[in-house]
Design a protein around this motif. Structure first.
Motif, PDB file in Angstrom:
ATOM      1  N   LEU A  83      28.282  54.298  37.911  1.00  0.00           N
ATOM      2  CA  LEU A  83      29.312  53.578  37.165  1.00  0.00           C
ATOM      3  C   LEU A  83      29.007  53.550  35.675  1.00  0.00           C
ATOM      4  O   LEU A  83      27.853  53.644  35.266  1.00  0.00           O
ATOM      5  N   THR A  84      30.046  53.396  34.866  1.00  0.00           N
ATOM      6  CA  THR A  84      29.864  53.217  33.428  1.00  0.00           C
ATOM      7  C   THR A  84      29.421  51.780  33.152  1.00  0.00           C
ATOM      8  O   THR A  84      29.512  50.903  34.021  1.00  0.00           O
ATOM      9  N   ASN A  85      28.948  51.518  31.942  1.00  0.00           N
ATOM     10  CA  ASN A  85      28.515  50.167  31.575  1.00  0.00           C
ATOM     11  C   ASN A  85      29.654  49.164  31.736  1.00  0.00           C
ATOM     12  O   ASN A  85      29.447  48.052  32.225  1.00  0.00           O
ATOM     13  N   ARG A  86      30.854  49.552  31.319  1.00  0.00           N
ATOM     14  CA  ARG A  86      32.001  48.655  31.442  1.00  0.00           C
ATOM     15  C   ARG A  86      32.328  48.386  32.908  1.00  0.00           C
ATOM     16  O   ARG A  86      32.637  47.259  33.297  1.00  0.00           O
ATOM     17  N   GLN A  87      32.229  49.416  33.738  1.00  0.00           N
ATOM     18  CA  GLN A  87      32.506  49.230  35.153  1.00  0.00           C
ATOM     19  C   GLN A  87      31.473  48.326  35.811  1.00  0.00           C
ATOM     20  O   GLN A  87      31.816  47.505  36.674  1.00  0.00           O
ATOM     21  N   VAL A  88      30.221  48.457  35.410  1.00  0.00           N
ATOM     22  CA  VAL A  88      29.180  47.567  35.935  1.00  0.00           C
ATOM     23  C   VAL A  88      29.484  46.125  35.548  1.00  0.00           C
ATOM     24  O   VAL A  88      29.371  45.198  36.359  1.00  0.00           O
ATOM     25  N   GLU A  89      29.888  45.938  34.308  1.00  0.00           N
ATOM     26  CA  GLU A  89      30.223  44.605  33.803  1.00  0.00           C
ATOM     27  C   GLU A  89      31.360  43.988  34.618  1.00  0.00           C
ATOM     28  O   GLU A  89      31.303  42.822  35.030  1.00  0.00           O
ATOM     29  N   ILE A  90      32.405  44.776  34.863  1.00  0.00           N
ATOM     30  CA  ILE A  90      33.555  44.292  35.622  1.00  0.00           C
ATOM     31  C   ILE A  90      33.183  44.067  37.088  1.00  0.00           C
ATOM     32  O   ILE A  90      33.597  43.078  37.706  1.00  0.00           O
ATOM     33  N   LEU A  91      32.392  44.961  37.655  1.00  0.00           N
ATOM     34  CA  LEU A  91      31.963  44.808  39.037  1.00  0.00           C
ATOM     35  C   LEU A  91      31.217  43.495  39.246  1.00  0.00           C
ATOM     36  O   LEU A  91      31.432  42.789  40.247  1.00  0.00           O
ATOM     37  N   LYS A  92      30.326  43.154  38.330  1.00  0.00           N
ATOM     38  CA  LYS A  92      29.586  41.905  38.438  1.00  0.00           C
ATOM     39  C   LYS A  92      30.527  40.711  38.488  1.00  0.00           C
ATOM     40  O   LYS A  92      30.349  39.786  39.294  1.00  0.00           O
ATOM     41  N   LEU A  93      31.543  40.722  37.652  1.00  0.00           N
ATOM     42  CA  LEU A  93      32.489  39.606  37.608  1.00  0.00           C
ATOM     43  C   LEU A  93      33.358  39.567  38.867  1.00  0.00           C
ATOM     44  O   LEU A  93      33.660  38.491  39.391  1.00  0.00           O
ATOM     45  N   ILE A  94      33.765  40.732  39.350  1.00  0.00           N
ATOM     46  CA  ILE A  94      34.526  40.792  40.597  1.00  0.00           C
ATOM     47  C   ILE A  94      33.698  40.203  41.741  1.00  0.00           C
ATOM     48  O   ILE A  94      34.177  39.404  42.545  1.00  0.00           O
ATOM     49  N   ALA A  95      32.427  40.600  41.789  1.00  0.00           N
ATOM     50  CA  ALA A  95      31.546  40.132  42.859  1.00  0.00           C
ATOM     51  C   ALA A  95      31.267  38.633  42.767  1.00  0.00           C
ATOM     52  O   ALA A  95      30.895  38.008  43.762  1.00  0.00           O
ATOM     53  N   GLN A  96      31.434  38.075  41.578  1.00  0.00           N
ATOM     54  CA  GLN A  96      31.265  36.630  41.391  1.00  0.00           C
ATOM     55  C   GLN A  96      32.538  35.858  41.748  1.00  0.00           C
ATOM     56  O   GLN A  96      32.590  34.644  41.607  1.00  0.00           O
ATOM     57  N   GLY A  97      33.563  36.597  42.196  1.00  0.00           N
ATOM     58  CA  GLY A  97      34.788  35.954  42.636  1.00  0.00           C
ATOM     59  C   GLY A  97      35.823  35.727  41.548  1.00  0.00           C
ATOM     60  O   GLY A  97      36.799  34.996  41.756  1.00  0.00           O
ATOM     61  N   ARG A  98      35.648  36.392  40.402  1.00  0.00           N
ATOM     62  CA  ARG A  98      36.590  36.213  39.295  1.00  0.00           C
ATOM     63  C   ARG A  98      37.863  37.012  39.542  1.00  0.00           C
ATOM     64  O   ARG A  98      37.822  38.149  40.008  1.00  0.00           O
ATOM     65  N   ALA A  99      39.005  36.422  39.197  1.00  0.00           N
ATOM     66  CA  ALA A  99      40.287  37.116  39.290  1.00  0.00           C
ATOM     67  C   ALA A  99      40.465  38.041  38.089  1.00  0.00           C
ATOM     68  O   ALA A  99      39.789  37.907  37.071  1.00  0.00           O
ATOM     69  N   SER A 100      41.413  38.976  38.207  1.00  0.00           N
ATOM     70  CA  SER A 100      41.638  39.951  37.134  1.00  0.00           C
ATOM     71  C   SER A 100      41.956  39.268  35.803  1.00  0.00           C
ATOM     72  O   SER A 100      41.484  39.687  34.742  1.00  0.00           O
ATOM     73  N   LYS A 101      42.759  38.206  35.853  1.00  0.00           N
ATOM     74  CA  LYS A 101      43.121  37.501  34.612  1.00  0.00           C
ATOM     75  C   LYS A 101      41.896  36.867  33.958  1.00  0.00           C
ATOM     76  O   LYS A 101      41.753  36.891  32.738  1.00  0.00           O
ATOM     77  N   GLU A 102      41.008  36.290  34.776  1.00  0.00           N
ATOM     78  CA  GLU A 102      39.781  35.687  34.239  1.00  0.00           C
ATOM     79  C   GLU A 102      38.888  36.744  33.602  1.00  0.00           C
ATOM     80  O   GLU A 102      38.339  36.547  32.510  1.00  0.00           O
ATOM     81  N   ILE A 103      38.724  37.859  34.300  1.00  0.00           N
ATOM     82  CA  ILE A 103      37.889  38.950  33.787  1.00  0.00           C
ATOM     83  C   ILE A 103      38.481  39.495  32.485  1.00  0.00           C
ATOM     84  O   ILE A 103      37.762  39.733  31.512  1.00  0.00           O
ATOM     85  N   GLY A 127      38.131  40.472  26.930  1.00  0.00           N
ATOM     86  CA  GLY A 127      39.081  40.880  25.897  1.00  0.00           C
ATOM     87  C   GLY A 127      39.901  42.088  26.293  1.00  0.00           C
ATOM     88  O   GLY A 127      40.247  42.921  25.444  1.00  0.00           O
ATOM     89  N   LEU A 128      40.221  42.188  27.578  1.00  0.00           N
ATOM     90  CA  LEU A 128      41.021  43.300  28.090  1.00  0.00           C
ATOM     91  C   LEU A 128      42.334  42.759  28.647  1.00  0.00           C
ATOM     92  O   LEU A 128      42.527  41.552  28.768  1.00  0.00           O
ATOM     93  N   SER A 129      43.219  43.655  29.023  1.00  0.00           N
ATOM     94  CA  SER A 129      44.442  43.239  29.716  1.00  0.00           C
ATOM     95  C   SER A 129      44.163  43.223  31.214  1.00  0.00           C
ATOM     96  O   SER A 129      43.322  43.986  31.700  1.00  0.00           O
ATOM     97  N   PRO A 130      44.866  42.359  31.968  1.00  0.00           N
ATOM     98  CA  PRO A 130      44.685  42.353  33.426  1.00  0.00           C
ATOM     99  C   PRO A 130      44.939  43.720  34.043  1.00  0.00           C
ATOM    100  O   PRO A 130      44.266  44.109  34.997  1.00  0.00           O
ATOM    101  N   LYS A 131      45.899  44.465  33.498  1.00  0.00           N
ATOM    102  CA  LYS A 131      46.198  45.792  34.021  1.00  0.00           C
ATOM    103  C   LYS A 131      45.001  46.726  33.862  1.00  0.00           C
ATOM    104  O   LYS A 131      44.674  47.511  34.756  1.00  0.00           O
TER     105      LYS A 131
END
Length: 215
Positions: free
Chosen positions: A153-173, A178-182
């Motif tokens: 995975l890329t650094n950004r993908q690792v960052e997002i994966l960690k937040l997903i695994a912590q139960g964060r919703a797309s809007k929270e992430i 500083g990204l869009s939910p999409k």
């Protein structure tokens, strides 16, 4: 512990999110002549700030901590202060963890269940030779390893994966990074595709296995 005095006073910043664990390690380090724990941190962000302010000889850090983890903190410190020696003290002994730590700038790796004398041995070795790996870790490094999370995975993908695994919703992430939910949803789809995983539960198990979050 042995009483061989080092050639200089060794100043250590210690990072671990468990107060009792950190206190125990500090107590053991205080028994080593010429070694002083000058500050303690509970997470990666606090660790970086302390290193910036105090410029220690050694940073001794856990990997899994809230917020910014030890691997990310090591990489940031290495970029800012490449001369700082960084020693990982962890419960994780997989090759993946060790290689990620070293790639980020760590010069040593010690297990938390190591005998107390090995803590002194690690400090002495890091100061004298610039590196230390416990025998168990060195043996594991000789074994074939599966791809690391950074290979997959890329650094950004690792960052997002960690937040997903912590139960964060797309809007929270999205808000936190500083990204869009999409955009977050696109990253999540690509992460699943790369890892060949089909649901959030599988992503979470992957994140735990790779040490990105605590079980």
């Amino acid at each position: 512990m042995r009483n061989n005095a080092p050639s200089k006073h060794v100043r250590i910043v210690l990072a671990d999110d468990h107060d009792l664990v950190r206190s125990g390690i500090k107590a053991l380090l205080s028994m080593i002549e010429g070694v002083e724990v000058i500050a303690e941190a509970r997470d990666g962000n606090e660790l970086i700030a302390l290193v910036d302010d105090l410029d220690p000889d050694i940073v001794m850090t856990d990997i899994s901590m809230p917020g910014m983890d030890g691997i990310a903190a090591i990489a940031e410190i290495h970029a800012r202060k490449p001369g700082t020696r960084m020693l990982v003290l962890s419960m994780y002994d997989t090759v993946d963890f060790v290689k990620r730590a070293v790639a980020s700038g760590a010069c040593g790796y010690l297990m938390k269940d190591a005998p107390p004398f090995e803590l002194e041995q690690a400090v002495r070795s890091v100061m004298a030779t610039g590196s230390y790996f416990s025998p168990a870790i060195a043996q594991r490094l000789l074994q074939p390893s599966e791809p690391t999370v950074d290979d997959e995975l890329t650094n950004r993908q690792v960052e997002i994966l960690k937040l997903i695994a912590q139960g964060r919703a797309s809007k929270e992430i999205a808000y936190q990074l500083g990204l869009s939910p999409k955009t977050v949803d696109v990253h999540r789809a690509r992460i699943m595709e790369r890892l060949r995983l089909n649901d959030i539960a599988s992503l979470t198990l992957y994140a735990v296995r790779k040490g990105l979050i605590k079980p």
